[in-house]
Design a protein around this motif. Sequence first.
Motif, mmCIF file in Angstrom:
data_model
loop_
_atom_site.group_PDB
_atom_site.id
_atom_site.type_symbol
_atom_site.label_atom_id
_atom_site.label_comp_id
_atom_site.label_asym_id
_atom_site.label_seq_id
_atom_site.Cartn_x
_atom_site.Cartn_y
_atom_site.Cartn_z
ATOM 1 N N ALA A 130 0.825 -1.209 0.000
ATOM 2 C CA ALA A 130 0.000 0.000 0.000
ATOM 3 C C ALA A 130 0.859 1.258 0.000
ATOM 4 C CB ALA A 130 -0.927 -0.013 1.214
ATOM 5 N N PHE A 131 1.958 1.210 0.749
ATOM 6 C CA PHE A 131 2.875 2.356 0.801
ATOM 7 C C PHE A 131 3.471 2.616 -0.571
ATOM 8 C CE2 PHE A 131 7.118 4.136 1.378
ATOM 9 C CZ PHE A 131 6.874 5.208 2.231
ATOM 10 N N GLU A 179 2.250 1.976 -3.461
ATOM 11 C CA GLU A 179 1.252 2.548 -4.370
ATOM 12 C C GLU A 179 1.144 4.061 -4.190
ATOM 13 O OE1 GLU A 179 -2.482 0.618 -3.995
ATOM 14 O OE2 GLU A 179 -1.766 -1.296 -4.807
ATOM 15 N N ARG A 180 1.367 4.510 -2.971
ATOM 16 C CA ARG A 180 1.299 5.955 -2.692
ATOM 17 C C ARG A 180 2.607 6.671 -3.001
ATOM 18 N NH1 ARG A 180 -0.637 3.811 2.178
ATOM 19 N NH2 ARG A 180 1.172 4.648 3.322
ATOM 20 N N HIS A 181 3.710 5.908 -3.098
ATOM 21 C CA HIS A 181 5.038 6.513 -3.281
ATOM 22 C C HIS A 181 5.786 5.750 -4.377
ATOM 23 C CE1 HIS A 181 4.709 8.858 0.490
ATOM 24 N NE2 HIS A 181 4.085 7.783 0.948
ATOM 25 N N GLU A 199 8.207 4.850 6.687
ATOM 26 C CA GLU A 199 7.173 5.762 7.180
ATOM 27 C C GLU A 199 7.684 6.676 8.297
ATOM 28 O OE1 GLU A 199 3.535 3.792 8.181
ATOM 29 O OE2 GLU A 199 3.530 2.574 6.360
#
Length: 282
Positions: free
Chosen positions: A52-53, A55-57, A107
Amino acid sequence: MSTIANQRPATMPETTDWQDLDRAALSRAYDNSGAVADSAAIVAGWRARSAAFRERHAEALDLAYGPGERQRIDVFRCGQPSAPMLAFLHGGYWQRNDRRGFSCMAEGPLALGLDVALVGYTLAPEASLTAIVAEARAALALLRADGGGRRLVVSGWSAGGHLAAQVADGADAGLAISGLFDLAPIAGTNLNDALSLSAEEIAALSPIRHLSPGAPPVAVLYGADELPELRRQSDAYHAARRALGLDGPLIPVTGANHFTVLDALIDPEGAIARTAARLAGL
């Protein structure tokens, strides 16, 4: 994420010298996955969170530092110009896992103003430990060359903690989490089936055997509830560094085992994330 503590093997009391153990007992003394009942679920949670991380970065993924399939770096930017960088090397006893499953470790440092590079490397037995260390050095050299003089901290967990300590001279500071610093015990375990460590490699690639005055600071952290051998390795390495007057704290993370210790990196308020920021000069 679960916080179930280590279940320490009854055959490995706190005072046992590793040299007194047979192969089976020594293998259990280093069996982090076997010691933490829900370790597989924790690692699976990291992978899901990391997917998920990513996909955002997705700005700078799969940067090559060599021709190999795993010789790749993912860089995540905090958005601050000329931010210092934390390079992270994953664990898995040099023979398991992948950088992509650890992307969520960025993160905490990102929130504190660090850029983060997740470094991949070829796994054993395809690569020898000598070759793996060389790959880590090559990746760090690329990050250093592309950094424009920014402060660079090399970090890693478990086997990655070994690699971070071994190549810390190529950075401004090191952050070794639950690392292995003397390979002699590892050669006596079933982990060596894939590694095939030679006597020369044990001597050359054990960070505790290559300390010298003037080396960069290295922070040593581990879970206070880890297996005794893992804690002993970190304690001995830190003591050897202090004997030479080298900088860097020793920080047991209260209530953490070999896997949940990384919660303190993911969380920007965690002890590991805050230590990374201090080493980076923030």
